[in-house]
Design an enzyme around this catalytic site. Structure first.
Site, short mmCIF file in Angstrom:
data_model
loop_
_atom_site.label_atom_id
_atom_site.label_comp_id
_atom_site.label_asym_id
_atom_site.label_seq_id
_atom_site.Cartn_x
_atom_site.Cartn_y
_atom_site.Cartn_z
N ARG A 52 -30.93 135.89 -3.95
CA ARG A 52 -29.70 136.54 -4.41
C ARG A 52 -30.01 137.67 -5.37
O ARG A 52 -30.92 137.59 -6.18
CB ARG A 52 -28.80 135.53 -5.11
N CYS A 81 -27.60 139.97 -8.15
CA CYS A 81 -26.29 140.02 -8.78
C CYS A 81 -26.29 141.22 -9.71
O CYS A 81 -27.16 141.33 -10.59
CB CYS A 81 -26.00 138.74 -9.56
#
Length: 124
Positions: free
Chosen positions: A102, A104
């Site tokens: 991920r 972010c």
């Protein structure tokens, strides 16, 4: 060869793009924002918005014949890093183990003034 994925269980594209594309065993899901696909309304607050984004992504991936368990990468765009912990709490309900890679990032502005958006790549 690519296949366009579309569902009424996630917000419709608001521009010249597809909700998702399937290619070579992967599903590339466009950014999901916290719009309820049935009403067109934006969820309220960061908790409601994060939950709606995750539901939209889950529905889109299921329409593509895959699932949240098969997500290998997400990118989450948030309006404020102050919401990071809250978003993580909701995100972790949908990715309980073997979490995807991920990124972010905090951004200045998102479509419709929402607080977050998430895109994903999943395998079939």
């Amino acid at each position: 060869m690519k296949k366009v994925i579309s569902t009424t269980n996630a917000p419709a594209a608001i521009g010249p793009y597809s909700q998702a594309i399937e290619a070579n065993g992967f599903v590339f899901a466009s950014g999901q924002i916290p719009v309820n696909p049935a009403t067109g309304e934006v969820a309220e607050g960061i908790e409601g918005q994060a939950e709606q984004v995750m539901k939209n992504m889950k529905n889109l991936l299921e329409a593509a014949g895959t699932s949240m368990e098969n997500v290998v990468k997400t990118t989450v765009f948030i309006q404020s890093m102050d919401d990071f912990a809250t978003i993580n709490g909701i995100y972790s309900k949908y990715f309980e183990k073997d979490c995807p890679a991920r990124s972010c990032v905090e951004v200045a502005k998102l479509p419709k003034g929402v607080l977050l958006e998430m895109e994903a790549i999943a395998v079939k």
